[in-house]
Scaffold this active site. Sequence first.
Site, PDB file in Angstrom:
ATOM      1  N   HIS A 307       4.864   2.285  -9.854  1.00 20.39           N
ATOM      2  CA  HIS A 307       6.615   3.219  -9.652  1.00 20.39           C
ATOM      3  C   HIS A 307       6.423   3.695 -11.422  1.00 20.39           C
ATOM      4  O   HIS A 307       5.654   3.743 -11.650  1.00 20.39           O
ATOM      5  CB  HIS A 307       7.286   1.861 -10.060  1.00 20.39           C
ATOM      6  CG  HIS A 307       8.478   2.180  -9.584  1.00 20.39           C
ATOM      7  ND1 HIS A 307       9.678   3.170  -9.797  1.00 20.39           N
ATOM      8  CD2 HIS A 307       9.387   1.827  -7.814  1.00 20.39           C
ATOM      9  CE1 HIS A 307      10.709   2.976  -9.352  1.00 20.39           C
ATOM     10  NE2 HIS A 307      10.633   3.047  -8.458  1.00 20.39           N
ATOM     11  N   ASP A 365       8.986  -1.383  -1.249  1.00 21.28           N
ATOM     12  CA  ASP A 365       8.500  -1.363  -0.033  1.00 21.28           C
ATOM     13  C   ASP A 365       7.497  -2.192   0.403  1.00 21.28           C
ATOM     14  O   ASP A 365       7.326  -1.969   1.613  1.00 21.28           O
ATOM     15  CB  ASP A 365       8.457   0.151   0.020  1.00 21.28           C
ATOM     16  CG  ASP A 365       8.974   1.452  -0.197  1.00 21.28           C
ATOM     17  OD1 ASP A 365       9.087   2.348  -1.238  1.00 21.28           O
ATOM     18  OD2 ASP A 365      10.209   1.396   0.454  1.00 21.28           O
TER      19      ASP A 365
HETATM   20  C1  SDX Z   1       9.562   4.064  -4.029  1.00 20.25           C
HETATM   21  O1  SDX Z   1      11.763   6.621  -7.818  1.00 20.25           O
HETATM   22  C2  SDX Z   1      12.150   5.502  -7.367  1.00 20.25           C
HETATM   23  O2  SDX Z   1      12.731   4.918  -7.908  1.00 20.25           O
HETATM   24  C3  SDX Z   1      11.707   5.069  -6.282  1.00 20.25           C
HETATM   25  C4  SDX Z   1      12.227   3.887  -5.397  1.00 20.25           C
HETATM   26  C5  SDX Z   1      13.597   3.987  -4.965  1.00 20.25           C
HETATM   27  O3  SDX Z   1      14.333   2.991  -5.015  1.00 20.25           O
HETATM   28  O4  SDX Z   1      14.049   5.364  -5.106  1.00 20.25           O
HETATM   29  O5  SDX Z   1      12.018   2.469  -6.377  1.00 20.25           O
HETATM   30  C6  SDX Z   1      10.999   4.137  -3.738  1.00 20.25           C
HETATM   31  O6  SDX Z   1      10.026   5.683  -3.778  1.00 20.25           O
HETATM   32  C7  SDX Z   1       9.345   3.300  -4.652  1.00 20.25           C
HETATM   33  C8  SDX Z   1       7.305   3.785  -4.674  1.00 20.25           C
HETATM   34  C9  SDX Z   1       7.150   3.611  -3.619  1.00 20.25           C
HETATM   35  N1  SDX Z   1       5.974   4.398  -3.219  1.00 20.25           N
HETATM   36  C10 SDX Z   1       4.378   3.913  -3.171  1.00 20.25           C
HETATM   37  O7  SDX Z   1       4.921   2.606  -2.458  1.00 20.25           O
HETATM   38  C11 SDX Z   1       3.507   5.257  -3.034  1.00 20.25           C
HETATM   39  C12 SDX Z   1       2.427   4.629  -3.538  1.00 20.25           C
HETATM   40  N2  SDX Z   1       2.479   4.867  -5.183  1.00 20.25           N
HETATM   41  C13 SDX Z   1       2.483   5.619  -5.355  1.00 20.25           C
HETATM   42  O8  SDX Z   1       2.268   7.280  -4.979  1.00 20.25           O
HETATM   43  C14 SDX Z   1       2.799   6.003  -6.997  1.00 20.25           C
HETATM   44  O9  SDX Z   1       2.438   4.492  -7.493  1.00 20.25           O
HETATM   45  C15 SDX Z   1       4.052   6.339  -7.230  1.00 20.25           C
HETATM   46  C16 SDX Z   1       4.623   7.923  -6.461  1.00 20.25           C
HETATM   47  C17 SDX Z   1       5.397   5.980  -6.611  1.00 20.25           C
HETATM   48  C18 SDX Z   1       4.561   6.560  -8.463  1.00 20.25           C
HETATM   49  O10 SDX Z   1       3.794   7.124  -9.401  1.00 20.25           O
HETATM   50  P1  SDX Z   1       3.704   7.680 -11.121  1.00 20.25           P
HETATM   51  O11 SDX Z   1       3.906   7.072 -11.984  1.00 20.25           O
HETATM   52  O12 SDX Z   1       4.235   9.372 -10.830  1.00 20.25           O
HETATM   53  O13 SDX Z   1       2.649   7.460 -11.131  1.00 20.25           O
HETATM   54  P2  SDX Z   1       1.190   8.555 -10.956  1.00 20.25           P
HETATM   55  O14 SDX Z   1       1.055   8.834  -9.751  1.00 20.25           O
HETATM   56  O15 SDX Z   1       0.748   9.908 -12.539  1.00 20.25           O
HETATM   57  O16 SDX Z   1      -0.044   8.014 -11.030  1.00 20.25           O
HETATM   58  C19 SDX Z   1      -0.327   6.813 -12.577  1.00 20.25           C
HETATM   59  C20 SDX Z   1      -1.869   6.303 -12.386  1.00 20.25           C
HETATM   60  C21 SDX Z   1      -2.941   7.649 -11.487  1.00 20.25           C
HETATM   61  O17 SDX Z   1      -4.010   6.756 -12.041  1.00 20.25           O
HETATM   62  P3  SDX Z   1      -4.680   8.063 -13.226  1.00 20.25           P
HETATM   63  O18 SDX Z   1      -4.779   9.714 -12.875  1.00 20.25           O
HETATM   64  O19 SDX Z   1      -3.611   7.856 -14.227  1.00 20.25           O
HETATM   65  O20 SDX Z   1      -6.407   8.024 -13.267  1.00 20.25           O
HETATM   66  O21 SDX Z   1      -1.998   5.698 -11.325  1.00 20.25           O
HETATM   67  C22 SDX Z   1      -2.447   5.993 -10.233  1.00 20.25           C
HETATM   68  C23 SDX Z   1      -2.739   7.624 -10.307  1.00 20.25           C
HETATM   69  O22 SDX Z   1      -3.894   7.620  -9.332  1.00 20.25           O
HETATM   70  N3  SDX Z   1      -1.808   5.258  -9.194  1.00 20.25           N
HETATM   71  C24 SDX Z   1      -2.348   4.420  -7.921  1.00 20.25           C
HETATM   72  C25 SDX Z   1      -0.781   4.129  -7.392  1.00 20.25           C
HETATM   73  N4  SDX Z   1      -0.137   4.609  -7.898  1.00 20.25           N
HETATM   74  C26 SDX Z   1      -0.734   5.578  -9.425  1.00 20.25           C
HETATM   75  N5  SDX Z   1      -3.210   3.845  -7.541  1.00 20.25           N
HETATM   76  C27 SDX Z   1      -3.922   3.382  -5.964  1.00 20.25           C
HETATM   77  N6  SDX Z   1      -2.497   2.937  -5.732  1.00 20.25           N
HETATM   78  C28 SDX Z   1      -1.245   3.424  -6.320  1.00 20.25           C
HETATM   79  N7  SDX Z   1      -0.180   3.051  -5.750  1.00 20.25           N
END
Ligand code: SDX
Length: 430
Positions: A307, A365
């Site tokens: 998140h 989710d």
């Molecule tokens: C919702 O914003 C809100 O409030 C949203 C929400 C709401 O109620 O409105 O809470 C609802 O959207 C919840 C999130 C649902 N999405 C998912 O479950 C999809 C999977 N999650 C990721 O796509 C991700 O975690 C995000 C988009 C939710 C958040 O991403 P960030 O904070 O922008 O972090 P990032 O993409 O920069 O990742 C940071 C690191 C990265 O690794 P590095 O580049 O630092 O090496 O963490 C890794 C990412 O690769 N990473 C994951 C991961 N999520 C982040 N690695 C594996 N699996 C994951 N799910």
Amino acid sequence: MANTKTATLTIDGESYELPIHSPTAGPDVLDIRKLYGQAGVFTYDPGFTSTAACDSTITFIDGDKGELLHRGYPIDQLAGQSHYLEVCYALLYGELPTAAQLEKFESTITRHTMIHEQMHNFFRGFRRDAPPMATMVGVVGAMSAFYHDSTDINDEHQREVASHRLIAKMPTIAAMAYKYSIGQPFVYPRNDLDYASNFLNMCFSVPAEEYHVNPILARAMDRIFTLHADHEQNASTSTVRLASSSGANPFACIAAGIACLWGPAHGGANQACLEMLKEIGSVDRIPEFIARAKDKNDNYRLMGFGHRVYKNFDPRATVMKESADEVLELLGVEDNPLLQVAMELEKQALADPYFAEKKLFPNVDFYSGIILEAMGFPTDMFTPIFAMARTVGWISQWKEQLADPQLKIGRPRQLYMGETARDYTDIENR
Ligand code: SDX
């Protein structure tokens, strides 16, 4: 907005004083509104990870503590002691309602649940197999054609009517999108049912037989609505605010929010999460998927994990898991293979240093899809249900922004890295 502190920024020997504002909760903010005028520089923050786009009194999240407050009330208390329409009232008006206020509000919402009969034809213009999210985006956007008498954003009464119409009609539209996608007749809303029971009835009843809503499922449905109601300035809420800043009508703004929510990184994650659990299929395949999620050369992510704000547990996931246990036990599917995979995946991921270091915990989710599937919804109805529940949050933030005397059209700038000015060349000279 009182500020007692300032920050000093020095660029090329010139110093600039920038006000610092302190919130009632959360980090201080550095006010850069005059920065470009004074220093001739922009700030740079793609993804807005360090940017407060507005001030708000509606919802507060402490990502480190795993805290979520709606008008100051903790989400676990609201999910445990309140119900969705009461939470809607608090989000819209700032305080929990008195008994009289709640009765009037619930009666108003109940009597706005039907949609204009001509909108039924609008549904029939979609392909039979159109995914419900595609239908919802189209139908909600079209509401401005059918409810033109509540589109004047400068009229307080019209804003109120539009808010009630959207909260009331979203379940009807979502249920109709579902019925249309499975070739069953539309079911009209019923005023003798509560909000969640009405939605279940519109989705699952058929003319051929009696349908009785199970109160435990209705309670779980209502709790899912509450857990998705609002969440500060997430991507779809920011989309609604940006659309509204141009003066667009409320139905267009909410349709924009639905479109943004659709993405798998946001509201589409509940559907993507369940599809991931199905793809994993059994607990012995979990290590393979965790390895892929950790592989820097693979952009695969575990859906339902991570998140932008919560760098600890998502308090909604905790409550959602309790509901999942209740619903699955009621339905006699507590040994649901998907739940077994989900529980083991959560256990293995949280024990893995990669997820611990990056603070990737199950989010809202992760469990919602399991409950919705157990209740009989197809995966392509998960995000429409999220959109329905989030409508009150979008509308509350929309109302708050319109009441802001500082409201300006949102117009971010950029760090331009393209070509500088150059002359056009005729095609024979290229
Ligand atoms: C919702 O914003 C809100 O409030 C949203 C929400 C709401 O109620 O409105 O809470 C609802 O959207 C919840 C999130 C649902 N999405 C998912 O479950 C999809 C999977 N999650 C990721 O796509 C991700 O975690 C995000 C988009 C939710 C958040 O991403 P960030 O904070 O922008 O972090 P990032 O993409 O920069 O990742 C940071 C690191 C990265 O690794 P590095 O580049 O630092 O090496 O963490 C890794 C990412 O690769 N990473 C994951 C991961 N999520 C982040 N690695 C594996 N699996 C994951 N799910």
